[in-house]
Motif scaffolding. Structure first.
Motif, PDB file in Angstrom:
ATOM      1  N   ASP A  49      -6.001  13.368  28.837  1.00 10.76           N
ATOM      2  CA  ASP A  49      -5.821  11.930  28.588  1.00 10.76           C
ATOM      3  C   ASP A  49      -6.667  11.114  29.541  1.00 10.76           C
ATOM      4  OD1 ASP A  49      -3.952  12.421  26.655  1.00 10.76           O
ATOM      5  OD2 ASP A  49      -2.213  11.891  27.878  1.00 10.76           O
ATOM      6  N   HIS A  50      -7.162   9.978  29.037  1.00  9.13           N
ATOM      7  CA  HIS A  50      -7.757   8.980  29.929  1.00  9.13           C
ATOM      8  C   HIS A  50      -7.369   7.586  29.462  1.00  9.13           C
ATOM      9  CE1 HIS A  50     -10.280   6.771  32.593  1.00  9.13           C
ATOM     10  NE2 HIS A  50     -10.878   6.178  31.580  1.00  9.13           N
ATOM     11  N   ARG A  87     -17.870  25.236  22.578  1.00  5.73           N
ATOM     12  CA  ARG A  87     -16.936  24.333  21.908  1.00  5.73           C
ATOM     13  C   ARG A  87     -15.490  24.560  22.348  1.00  5.73           C
ATOM     14  NH1 ARG A  87     -16.736  21.191  17.271  1.00  5.73           N
ATOM     15  NH2 ARG A  87     -14.648  20.980  16.384  1.00  5.73           N
ATOM     16  N   ARG A  88     -15.078  25.807  22.438  1.00 10.41           N
ATOM     17  CA  ARG A  88     -13.689  26.116  22.773  1.00 10.41           C
ATOM     18  C   ARG A  88     -13.322  25.631  24.173  1.00 10.41           C
ATOM     19  NH1 ARG A  88     -10.967  29.702  19.679  1.00 10.41           N
ATOM     20  NH2 ARG A  88      -9.712  30.311  21.477  1.00 10.41           N
ATOM     21  N   GLY A  89     -14.326  25.424  25.021  1.00 13.94           N
ATOM     22  CA  GLY A  89     -14.044  25.038  26.402  1.00 13.94           C
ATOM     23  C   GLY A  89     -14.064  23.543  26.657  1.00 13.94           C
ATOM     24  N   ILE A  90     -14.359  22.718  25.630  1.00 14.54           N
ATOM     25  CA  ILE A  90     -14.500  21.276  25.858  1.00 14.54           C
ATOM     26  C   ILE A  90     -13.188  20.650  26.322  1.00 14.54           C
ATOM     27  CG2 ILE A  90     -14.882  19.064  24.711  1.00 14.54           C
ATOM     28  CD1 ILE A  90     -17.092  20.425  23.077  1.00 14.54           C
ATOM     29  N   ALA A 134      -9.245  20.086  33.051  1.00 14.20           N
ATOM     30  CA  ALA A 134      -9.399  20.624  34.402  1.00 14.20           C
ATOM     31  C   ALA A 134     -10.263  19.745  35.299  1.00 14.20           C
ATOM     32  CB  ALA A 134     -10.009  22.027  34.325  1.00 14.20           C
ATOM     33  N   ALA A 135     -11.110  18.901  34.699  1.00 13.83           N
ATOM     34  CA  ALA A 135     -12.008  18.038  35.470  1.00 13.83           C
ATOM     35  C   ALA A 135     -11.810  16.586  35.032  1.00 13.83           C
ATOM     36  CB  ALA A 135     -13.460  18.480  35.278  1.00 13.83           C
ATOM     37  N   PRO A 136     -10.651  15.991  35.361  1.00 20.28           N
ATOM     38  CA  PRO A 136     -10.358  14.637  34.886  1.00 20.28           C
ATOM     39  C   PRO A 136     -11.347  13.591  35.383  1.00 20.28           C
ATOM     40  CG  PRO A 136      -8.770  15.325  36.554  1.00 20.28           C
ATOM     41  CD  PRO A 136      -9.554  16.545  36.172  1.00 20.28           C
ATOM     42  N   GLY A 137     -11.938  13.811  36.549  1.00 12.41           N
ATOM     43  CA  GLY A 137     -12.927  12.860  37.048  1.00 12.41           C
ATOM     44  C   GLY A 137     -14.148  12.803  36.160  1.00 12.41           C
ATOM     45  N   LEU A 138     -14.632  13.959  35.722  1.00  9.76           N
ATOM     46  CA  LEU A 138     -15.778  14.017  34.826  1.00  9.76           C
ATOM     47  C   LEU A 138     -15.431  13.401  33.472  1.00  9.76           C
ATOM     48  CD1 LEU A 138     -18.608  15.030  34.019  1.00  9.76           C
ATOM     49  CD2 LEU A 138     -17.558  17.238  33.460  1.00  9.76           C
ATOM     50  N   VAL A 156     -17.199   9.975  31.754  1.00  6.38           N
ATOM     51  CA  VAL A 156     -17.850   9.941  30.450  1.00  6.38           C
ATOM     52  C   VAL A 156     -17.207   8.885  29.558  1.00  6.38           C
ATOM     53  CG1 VAL A 156     -18.253  11.252  28.330  1.00  6.38           C
ATOM     54  CG2 VAL A 156     -18.634  12.336  30.553  1.00  6.38           C
ATOM     55  N   VAL A 157     -15.873   8.867  29.486  1.00  7.02           N
ATOM     56  CA  VAL A 157     -15.185   7.909  28.628  1.00  7.02           C
ATOM     57  C   VAL A 157     -15.484   6.476  29.067  1.00  7.02           C
ATOM     58  CG1 VAL A 157     -12.940   7.040  27.855  1.00  7.02           C
ATOM     59  CG2 VAL A 157     -13.343   9.510  27.976  1.00  7.02           C
ATOM     60  N   GLU A 158     -15.414   6.208  30.371  1.00  5.63           N
ATOM     61  CA  GLU A 158     -15.656   4.845  30.845  1.00  5.63           C
ATOM     62  C   GLU A 158     -17.093   4.408  30.633  1.00  5.63           C
ATOM     63  OE1 GLU A 158     -13.614   2.463  31.835  1.00  5.63           O
ATOM     64  OE2 GLU A 158     -11.978   3.821  31.313  1.00  5.63           O
ATOM     65  N   ARG A 159     -18.013   5.362  30.739  1.00  8.77           N
ATOM     66  CA  ARG A 159     -19.426   5.026  30.481  1.00  8.77           C
ATOM     67  C   ARG A 159     -19.613   4.561  29.054  1.00  8.77           C
ATOM     68  NH1 ARG A 159     -23.661   4.542  34.275  1.00  8.77           N
ATOM     69  NH2 ARG A 159     -25.640   4.689  33.140  1.00  8.77           N
ATOM     70  N   LEU A 160     -18.929   5.212  28.130  1.00 11.53           N
ATOM     71  CA  LEU A 160     -19.047   4.860  26.724  1.00 11.53           C
ATOM     72  C   LEU A 160     -18.194   3.649  26.348  1.00 11.53           C
ATOM     73  CD1 LEU A 160     -18.899   8.464  25.263  1.00 11.53           C
ATOM     74  CD2 LEU A 160     -20.906   6.968  25.282  1.00 11.53           C
ATOM     75  N   ALA A 161     -17.145   3.392  27.118  1.00 16.71           N
ATOM     76  CA  ALA A 161     -16.212   2.312  26.770  1.00 16.71           C
ATOM     77  C   ALA A 161     -16.691   0.938  27.220  1.00 16.71           C
ATOM     78  CB  ALA A 161     -14.841   2.596  27.409  1.00 16.71           C
ATOM     79  N   ARG A 162     -17.719   0.878  28.052  1.00 15.27           N
ATOM     80  CA  ARG A 162     -18.149  -0.400  28.640  1.00 15.27           C
ATOM     81  C   ARG A 162     -18.533  -1.410  27.576  1.00 15.27           C
ATOM     82  NH1 ARG A 162     -22.705   1.057  32.933  1.00 15.27           N
ATOM     83  NH2 ARG A 162     -23.678   1.700  30.993  1.00 15.27           N
TER      84      ARG A 162
END
Length: 345
Positions: free
Chosen positions: A81-82, A322-325, A331-335, A339-345
């Motif tokens: 979740d983000h 794909r299975r690891g996305i 596991a890497a919520p910061g990453l 990514v989400v915030e970069r696209l959400a701007r």
């Protein structure tokens, strides 16, 4: 000969009307050519990122919808979740969005005439299409742009990257304020609450998969939907990946999906289209060559994150990675957040 309008816009979808509004706010006369009546529907995820909500607000457009708090990735028991960091997004049915933008365009005096783009002719001072003469032509006629082909800016990708989207609406109370992206073996299910009693489900993947059978493969999603009533027909779009040689050809500019499209995977198409609409009008200049160079530069800047991040995620989604996305996002919520915030701007 005096042009019929400063801007001739081919295509009256949300981006075409946004271009028209930008033109009127800049004091230009505008004619939009569109064959369909308002509101225009389209197969899409219908989730507006916070940046898209802000861009619409700048145009004076405030559609009704369902507040979106963030993005959720799911695959089996794995969940990432983000929450949007600054402001919420908005889930809006495409018809509601189009009607709101059309109303604003009408308030500003945009002229919409029924018709289709056809042959394009131009000289140093004007451009003709659909029997109308404009100082500039802005092509907003979608993934399969007729204008793009007329001015030889299309790149034929027949047989490559052929992913499609199909969307249906269901009469059911949303169970979350997130846009949910359910990751299957080869298809993603985008779930967007668009009203207090309506959820849209868009399936993105290869051609020719059966919608109901594919939906059944997402067990948790199917349980949420239960036996919910479907609203209206399924709508499809694709192939989603479109490329262009350039975005300009003399007095013709490509804007929105007609200017090139990577994939709907990251869900920020409206935000990018609105940014292009602003750039297409803001860079107009009597010096055509200088003006076009400015638009190409602005288009590149406006779409860079979308093109790079979406292309990277699409490459991973089409590989053994794909299975690891979803596990990586969890596991890497910061990453994932970055990514989400970069696209959400």
């Amino acid at each position: 000969m005096t042009p019929d309008a400063d801007l001739l816009v081919i295509g009256g979808g949300p981006v075409g009307l946004a271009v028209a509004i930008e033109g009127r706010l800049a004091g230009l006369s505008v004619i939009v050519v569109e064959p369909r009546s308002t509101p225009v529907d389209k197969a899409c995820g219908e989730g507006l990122m916070p940046g898209a909500v802000a861009a619409l607000g700048r145009l004076g457009v405030h559609p009704d919808g369902h507040v979106l708090s963030g993005i959720r990735y799911l695959r089996g028991p794995r969940v990432a979740d983000h929450l949007f960091a600054t402001s919420p997004g908005l889930g809006v049915r495409r018809t509601v969005l189009h009607a709101a933008i059309a109303q604003r365009a009408a308030e500003l005096g945009v002229v919409v005439v029924p018709g289709r783009g056809g042959a394009v002719e131009q000289d140093a001072d004007a451009v003709w299409c659909a029997g109308i003469r404009g100082r500039w032509l802005l092509a907003c006629d979608g993934l399969h742009s007729t204008v793009r082909r007329q001015v030889d800016l299309n790149v034929d990708r027949r047989g490559a990257g052929r992913r499609f989207g199909v969307r249906r609406h269901f009469r059911v109370e949303p169970w979350t304020d997130f846009v949910e992206v359910h990751w299957g073996r080869s298809v993603e299910a985008y779930v967007t609450p668009v009203a207090d009693d309506v959820v849209g489900v868009a399936l993105l993947g290869p051609a020719h998969h059966d919608y109901d059978r594919t939906l059944d493969s997402f067990a948790a999603l199917r349980r949420h939907l239960g036996g919910a009533e479907t609203l209206g027909p399924a709508r499809g779009a694709g192939p989603l990946h479109q490329q262009t040689r350039r975005r300009t050809a003399g007095r013709v500019r490509l804007v929105g999906d007609s200017s090139g499209y990577v994939d709907a995977l990251t869900g920020e198409g409206v935000r990018v289209g609105l940014a292009q609409a602003h750039a297409a009008v803001a860079t107009l200049d009597d010096d055509v060559a200088r003006s076009n160079a400015a638009y190409e530069k602005a288009w590149t800047a406006a779409t860079r994150d979308y093109r790079v991040l979406t292309a990277g995620l699409l490459a991973a989604a089409s590989s053994p990675l794909r299975r690891g996305i979803v596990p990586l996002a969890a596991a890497a919520p910061g990453l994932y957040r970055a990514v989400v915030e970069r696209l959400a701007r």
